[in-house]
Design a protein around this motif. Structure first.
Motif, PDB file in Angstrom:
ATOM      1  N   TYR A   1      32.888  10.719   3.478  1.00 56.44           N
ATOM      2  CA  TYR A   1      33.708  10.917   4.676  1.00 56.44           C
ATOM      3  C   TYR A   1      34.145   9.596   5.304  1.00 56.44           C
ATOM      4  CZ  TYR A   1      34.935  12.079   9.459  1.00 56.44           C
ATOM      5  OH  TYR A   1      35.584  12.177  10.656  1.00 56.44           O
ATOM      6  N   SER A   2      35.422   9.538   5.684  1.00 50.31           N
ATOM      7  CA  SER A   2      35.939   8.487   6.557  1.00 50.31           C
ATOM      8  C   SER A   2      36.724   9.196   7.650  1.00 50.31           C
ATOM      9  CB  SER A   2      36.892   7.554   5.814  1.00 50.31           C
ATOM     10  OG  SER A   2      36.193   6.566   5.114  1.00 50.31           O
ATOM     11  N   PRO A   3      36.621   8.728   8.914  1.00 43.51           N
ATOM     12  CA  PRO A   3      37.390   9.399   9.972  1.00 43.51           C
ATOM     13  C   PRO A   3      38.881   9.452   9.642  1.00 43.51           C
ATOM     14  CG  PRO A   3      35.831   7.820  10.926  1.00 43.51           C
ATOM     15  CD  PRO A   3      35.760   7.656   9.429  1.00 43.51           C
ATOM     16  N   TYR A   4      39.460   8.320   9.244  1.00 43.01           N
ATOM     17  CA  TYR A   4      40.891   8.292   8.931  1.00 43.01           C
ATOM     18  C   TYR A   4      41.147   7.539   7.636  1.00 43.01           C
ATOM     19  CZ  TYR A   4      41.523   9.871  13.712  1.00 43.01           C
ATOM     20  OH  TYR A   4      41.455  10.593  14.868  1.00 43.01           O
ATOM     21  N   THR A   5      42.141   8.022   6.884  1.00 41.37           N
ATOM     22  CA  THR A   5      42.589   7.321   5.682  1.00 41.37           C
ATOM     23  C   THR A   5      44.051   6.908   5.872  1.00 41.37           C
ATOM     24  OG1 THR A   5      41.080   8.554   4.249  1.00 41.37           O
ATOM     25  CG2 THR A   5      42.975   7.504   3.188  1.00 41.37           C
ATOM     26  N   PHE A   6      44.306   5.610   5.745  1.00 37.43           N
ATOM     27  CA  PHE A   6      45.659   5.051   5.823  1.00 37.43           C
ATOM     28  C   PHE A   6      46.160   4.825   4.395  1.00 37.43           C
ATOM     29  CE2 PHE A   6      43.693   4.121   9.801  1.00 37.43           C
ATOM     30  CZ  PHE A   6      44.703   4.043  10.748  1.00 37.43           C
ATOM     31  N   ALA A   7      47.437   5.129   4.162  1.00 36.97           N
ATOM     32  CA  ALA A   7      48.022   4.877   2.836  1.00 36.97           C
ATOM     33  C   ALA A   7      49.165   3.883   2.979  1.00 36.97           C
ATOM     34  CB  ALA A   7      48.526   6.174   2.222  1.00 36.97           C
ATOM     35  N   VAL A   8      49.061   2.764   2.252  1.00 36.81           N
ATOM     36  CA  VAL A   8      50.187   1.836   2.131  1.00 36.81           C
ATOM     37  C   VAL A   8      50.848   2.182   0.800  1.00 36.81           C
ATOM     38  CG1 VAL A   8      50.878  -0.571   1.878  1.00 36.81           C
ATOM     39  CG2 VAL A   8      49.023   0.042   3.466  1.00 36.81           C
TER      40      VAL A   8
ATOM     41  N   GLN B   1      53.554  -6.369   5.598  1.00 35.46           N
ATOM     42  CA  GLN B   1      53.671  -5.830   6.960  1.00 35.46           C
ATOM     43  C   GLN B   1      53.024  -4.449   7.062  1.00 35.46           C
ATOM     44  OE1 GLN B   1      57.708  -5.819   8.432  1.00 35.46           O
ATOM     45  NE2 GLN B   1      58.082  -7.928   7.802  1.00 35.46           N
ATOM     46  N   ALA B   2      53.236  -3.619   6.060  1.00 34.12           N
ATOM     47  CA  ALA B   2      52.644  -2.275   6.065  1.00 34.12           C
ATOM     48  C   ALA B   2      51.120  -2.368   6.092  1.00 34.12           C
ATOM     49  CB  ALA B   2      53.109  -1.496   4.826  1.00 34.12           C
ATOM     50  N   PHE B   3      50.585  -3.298   5.298  1.00 31.72           N
ATOM     51  CA  PHE B   3      49.128  -3.461   5.238  1.00 31.72           C
ATOM     52  C   PHE B   3      48.584  -4.022   6.560  1.00 31.72           C
ATOM     53  CE2 PHE B   3      45.301  -5.953   4.141  1.00 31.72           C
ATOM     54  CZ  PHE B   3      44.519  -4.926   3.650  1.00 31.72           C
TER      55      PHE B   3
ATOM     56  N   ALA C   1      48.328  -1.237   9.000  1.00 33.11           N
ATOM     57  CA  ALA C   1      47.176  -0.366   8.711  1.00 33.11           C
ATOM     58  C   ALA C   1      45.878  -1.034   9.165  1.00 33.11           C
ATOM     59  CB  ALA C   1      47.127  -0.041   7.218  1.00 33.11           C
ATOM     60  N   MET C   2      45.741  -2.329   8.873  1.00 30.93           N
ATOM     61  CA  MET C   2      44.526  -3.065   9.274  1.00 30.93           C
ATOM     62  C   MET C   2      44.372  -3.083  10.793  1.00 30.93           C
ATOM     63  SD  MET C   2      42.563  -4.175   6.811  1.00 30.93           S
ATOM     64  CE  MET C   2      41.626  -5.602   7.398  1.00 30.93           C
TER      65      MET C   2
ATOM     66  N   GLU D   1      36.457   0.432  11.649  1.00 33.43           N
ATOM     67  CA  GLU D   1      35.683  -0.151  10.533  1.00 33.43           C
ATOM     68  C   GLU D   1      35.151   0.907   9.564  1.00 33.43           C
ATOM     69  OE1 GLU D   1      31.133  -0.753  12.067  1.00 33.43           O
ATOM     70  OE2 GLU D   1      32.436  -2.508  11.993  1.00 33.43           O
ATOM     71  N   ASN D   2      35.093   2.168   9.988  1.00 36.93           N
ATOM     72  CA  ASN D   2      34.645   3.221   9.065  1.00 36.93           C
ATOM     73  C   ASN D   2      35.797   3.948   8.375  1.00 36.93           C
ATOM     74  OD1 ASN D   2      31.902   2.783   9.626  1.00 36.93           O
ATOM     75  ND2 ASN D   2      32.113   3.936  11.545  1.00 36.93           N
ATOM     76  N   ASP D   3      37.021   3.523   8.696  1.00 39.71           N
ATOM     77  CA  ASP D   3      38.185   4.129   8.043  1.00 39.71           C
ATOM     78  C   ASP D   3      38.410   3.487   6.671  1.00 39.71           C
ATOM     79  OD1 ASP D   3      38.570   5.693  10.266  1.00 39.71           O
ATOM     80  OD2 ASP D   3      40.013   4.322  11.195  1.00 39.71           O
ATOM     81  N   ARG D   4      39.426   3.992   5.967  1.00 43.58           N
ATOM     82  CA  ARG D   4      39.766   3.357   4.688  1.00 43.58           C
ATOM     83  C   ARG D   4      41.273   3.246   4.550  1.00 43.58           C
ATOM     84  NH1 ARG D   4      36.776   8.028   2.003  1.00 43.58           N
ATOM     85  NH2 ARG D   4      38.165   9.748   2.502  1.00 43.58           N
TER      86      ARG D   4
END
Length: 429
Positions: free
Chosen positions: A323-330, A393-395, A398-399, A404-407
């Motif tokens: 589990y991660s609270p949120y997942t970001f996709a670049v 820029q996209a990355f 996201a950062m 810190e618990n997201d991916r």
């Protein structure tokens, strides 16, 4: 001829400029003619690897195991992330600029008035470089398809097709049968022809039988079994027991490892490899951009998944991470890919899309990608989709938003992953 470039960047710029209009030019007559003029041939066994997905991983495993076995190994692998030299590896190290410039000069002199595409020119140069090096084995990764790929002017001692799925439809056809036939074009009469796709297209089997290749099929000639701790390979006459899982993470890596071990079994008289070398080689293998999980927080994953088959495997691997609270996709993609299929495969595990333009005329724009995300997920709810000029820029966005618990999953075209790698590298300097 005296005014040839002296540096690798100048050479690459020259070859790129010559063929700006035709990126891909199917057909081997020109390449074969230049190969003959060059007198290009290998004095050691050659392993050729094609496939929709998994070919880079299979090549990397072969290289790693054979290096552990004490062999001198040449590897031609594509594309590169940061340096062109990544494409030519001699004994585990990138070829130097000087070696590549010398090889380019050689091809340029040999080709005369025959025009070559960027891919054809660089392929012949790298193969020439390897044919002149003191090597015990050469591993060649096929670029696109198989039958008409420039690498296929060489007759391999062992040919591998890892997986057959829909990609490069404009060049290879829109069905697995058509694509299977193209990939089977690397098989040779009387030589081992290995297919690790668990459901191989009939066209691939038929072609192998028709030309009298020695066909090895997953599940018939070789297979694997395993538990949580270790796995076993069983081939025609060779068993490899209590193997560690490959250093490359992900669901399909055992199929790729099996293909590598089948190739080594087929070459066991020429290139014998012991059990310990196989174990160590599989554990030590590294390949950037294939479900590559970076150290640190938030978790960052690089993956060059750019077709639905690879995206489905990536989604499964992300799901298995916990589990991660949120997942970001670049995400950035070429226009000719099945972008809808890729987004559909990944959408269930993505909360926030950071969509990026890419530095290529063949790329889809970030706005086009955003429109596709919105049509696939009309009820976005809390989810977001933002557009950016470049992967860096996209990355960065996201950062800045990730806890810190997201991916953050950076995926799609090689150019997406390469763009983030380059941006991260320059931010360190």
């Amino acid at each position: 001829m005296s005014n040839l470039p002296n540096t690798l960047p100048e050479w690459l710029a020259l070859i790129e400029s010559r063929h700006a209009e035709t990126v891909i030019n199917m057909g081997l007559e020109r390449v074969r003619a230049v190969k003959e003029r060059m007198g290009l041939q290998f004095k050691c066994p050659v392993i050729m690897v094609a496939g929709t997905n998994g070919k880079g991983s299979t090549c990397a495993m072969l290289e790693s195991i054979l290096l552990q076995g004490g062999y001198r190994v040449g590897l031609y692998i594509k594309p590169h992330f940061l340096h062109f030299n990544e494409r030519a590896r001699l004994n585990g190290d990138m070829a130097s600029d000087e070696q590549l410039v010398e090889a380019f000069n050689f091809v340029e002199r040999a080709r005369g008035d025959i025009s070559l595409t960027y891919f054809e020119f660089t392929t012949l140069a790298i193969m020439h470089l390897m044919s002149q090096a003191p090597l015990d084995v050469v591993i060649l990764e096929v670029g696109l398809g198989g039958r008409l790929d420039a690498v296929n002017v060489i007759d391999a001692d062992v040919s591998i097709v890892t997986s057959v799925d829909i990609d490069h439809v404009d060049y290879l056809g829109g069905t697995r049968e058509q694509i299977g036939f193209e990939k089977a074009g690397i098989f040779r009469t009387g030589k081992a022809a290995i297919c690790s796709d668990p459901v191989p297209p009939q066209a691939l089997i038929d072609h192998a039988v028709e030309i009298g290749a020695d066909l090895w099929l997953m599940g018939r000639d070789f297979n694997y079994a395993g538990d949580k701790q270790q796995w076993n390979y069983g081939g025609r006459s060779q068993r490899r027991n209590s193997l560690a899982y490959p250093g490359l993470r992900g669901a399909n890596q055992l199929l790729n490892a099996c293909a590598a071990l089948a190739a080594l079994e087929a070459l066991k008289m020429e290139l014998p490899v012991g059990a310990q070398e196989v174990r160590t080689g599989l554990v030590m293998v590294e390949l950037p951009g294939r479900f590559q999980v970076l150290p640190g927080r938030p978790t960052v994953i690089y993956d060059v998944a750019h077709n639905p088959h690879a995206a489905a495997a990536l989604a499964q691997n992300v799901g298995n991470m916990g589990y991660s609270p949120y997942t970001f996709a670049v995400f950035g993609s070429m226009h000719d890919k099945d972008i809808d299929g890729v987004i559909k495969a990944m959408a269930p595990c993505v909360d926030h899309w950071c969509l990026t333009n890419l530095p290529s005329p063949r790329a889809a724009t970030a706005s086009e990608l955003a429109a596709k995300v919105q049509s696939i997920e009309p009820k976005m709810g809390e989810k977001t989709a933002n557009i950016f000029d470049d992967p860096g820029q996209a990355f960065a966005n996201a950062m800045s938003r990730a806890g810190e618990n997201d991916r953050i999953v950076v995926f799609g075209s090689f150019l997406t992953v390469a763009g983030v790698m380059a941006a991260k590298k320059s931010s360190l300097h």
